[in-house]
Design an enzyme around this catalytic site. Sequence first.
Site, PDB file in Angstrom:
ATOM      1  N   GLU A  42      57.175  70.237  26.378  1.00 11.06           N
ATOM      2  CA  GLU A  42      58.572  70.153  26.804  1.00 11.06           C
ATOM      3  C   GLU A  42      59.306  69.016  26.105  1.00 11.06           C
ATOM      4  OE1 GLU A  42      58.771  68.716  31.073  1.00 11.06           O
ATOM      5  OE2 GLU A  42      56.607  68.778  30.806  1.00 11.06           O
ATOM      6  N   HIS A  63      52.967  62.208  32.558  1.00  8.70           N
ATOM      7  CA  HIS A  63      54.385  61.866  32.540  1.00  8.70           C
ATOM      8  C   HIS A  63      55.004  61.991  33.931  1.00  8.70           C
ATOM      9  CE1 HIS A  63      54.281  66.266  32.037  1.00  8.70           C
ATOM     10  NE2 HIS A  63      55.435  66.271  32.702  1.00  8.70           N
ATOM     11  N   ARG A  73      49.497  67.950  39.350  1.00  9.48           N
ATOM     12  CA  ARG A  73      49.892  66.649  39.897  1.00  9.48           C
ATOM     13  C   ARG A  73      48.693  65.708  39.920  1.00  9.48           C
ATOM     14  NH1 ARG A  73      51.883  69.556  44.442  1.00  9.48           N
ATOM     15  NH2 ARG A  73      53.959  70.388  44.024  1.00  9.48           N
TER      16      ARG A  73
END
Length: 322
Positions: free
Chosen positions: A121, A179, A199
């Site tokens: 991304e 991140h 996560r």
Amino acid sequence: MKEPIFLKPIYKDYIWGGTRLKEEYNKTESNKEVIAETWEISTNKNGKSLIKNNDEYNYNNLDEIYKNKEIREDIFGSKCKEIEEFPILIKFIDANKHLSVQVHPDDNYAKKYENSSGKTEMWYVLDCKKDSKLVCGMKDNIKQNDIQDIVKNNKVKESVNYVNIKKGDIIYIPSGTIHAILEGALICEVQQNCDLTYRVYDWDRVDKNGNKRELHIDKAIDVINVNSEYFIKNIDNKLNLNACTEIISTPYFKIEMINVNNSIELESNKEMFYAMNVLEGNGRLKTYNDEYIIEKGDSFIIPAKLGKFNIEGELKIINSYI
């Protein structure tokens, strides 16, 4: 069927969201009190962008158009002819609170274990608070063989790399990069069409029922890459007026910024569609057959065979393609 495809977003009300997208980006069609994300251009199974001008296209959502192989090449270009899933997903993100510290798998891992593409991304910082930061990668002294101990023994918070950000920054996050978007950042995100998130750490918070959100420890350990080649740079001072400026090129997508202060003439590319999001300003999009008012927050597809078109006004538009 060669006119622009204007899209309605899908709204997500995750616990860390705020109200800025509603207040500043005209995202007012949802009755959700909090808007964390709007999925602006998406065919993902977890949120498919709706068609605004369906009187021209006679489809309900973008995925329905893409899945029609008879018109796919005309609209999405020759490069998409044999690509079964629409390749990118674009979001606006309002981080009123910290997002979880997380990681996404690469294509190989995602295909093997999740029957999905991976997720690389890019973030463009639309706005942020003074002294805002992001989590991006691990600290320099962290080695690959340290990851299991760090993640399993709750040492993530002190082991990740915190970077300062400002409006106009772009941040490249390849798959495998740990991140997090932190409180106060407003982001436009362009990514592979994938909704896999592992996560790692969620700031020890609980939901309204007193429950912590699920972590994905083992999968995160599998995919975290401490040597990931992420980067951050500011591009706003490199943009020319009435011009397109390439800001990033990856194996999965390329992104330009279109900076208009009067008028610019552009032309579609028969090999690919253009996915456009208006980040600032307002004006008009003129095609051979029609013209459309466009303003901050609008998202649309320029079909591959549209031909020449003009954008007039004062606008900043992010243009993503493969």
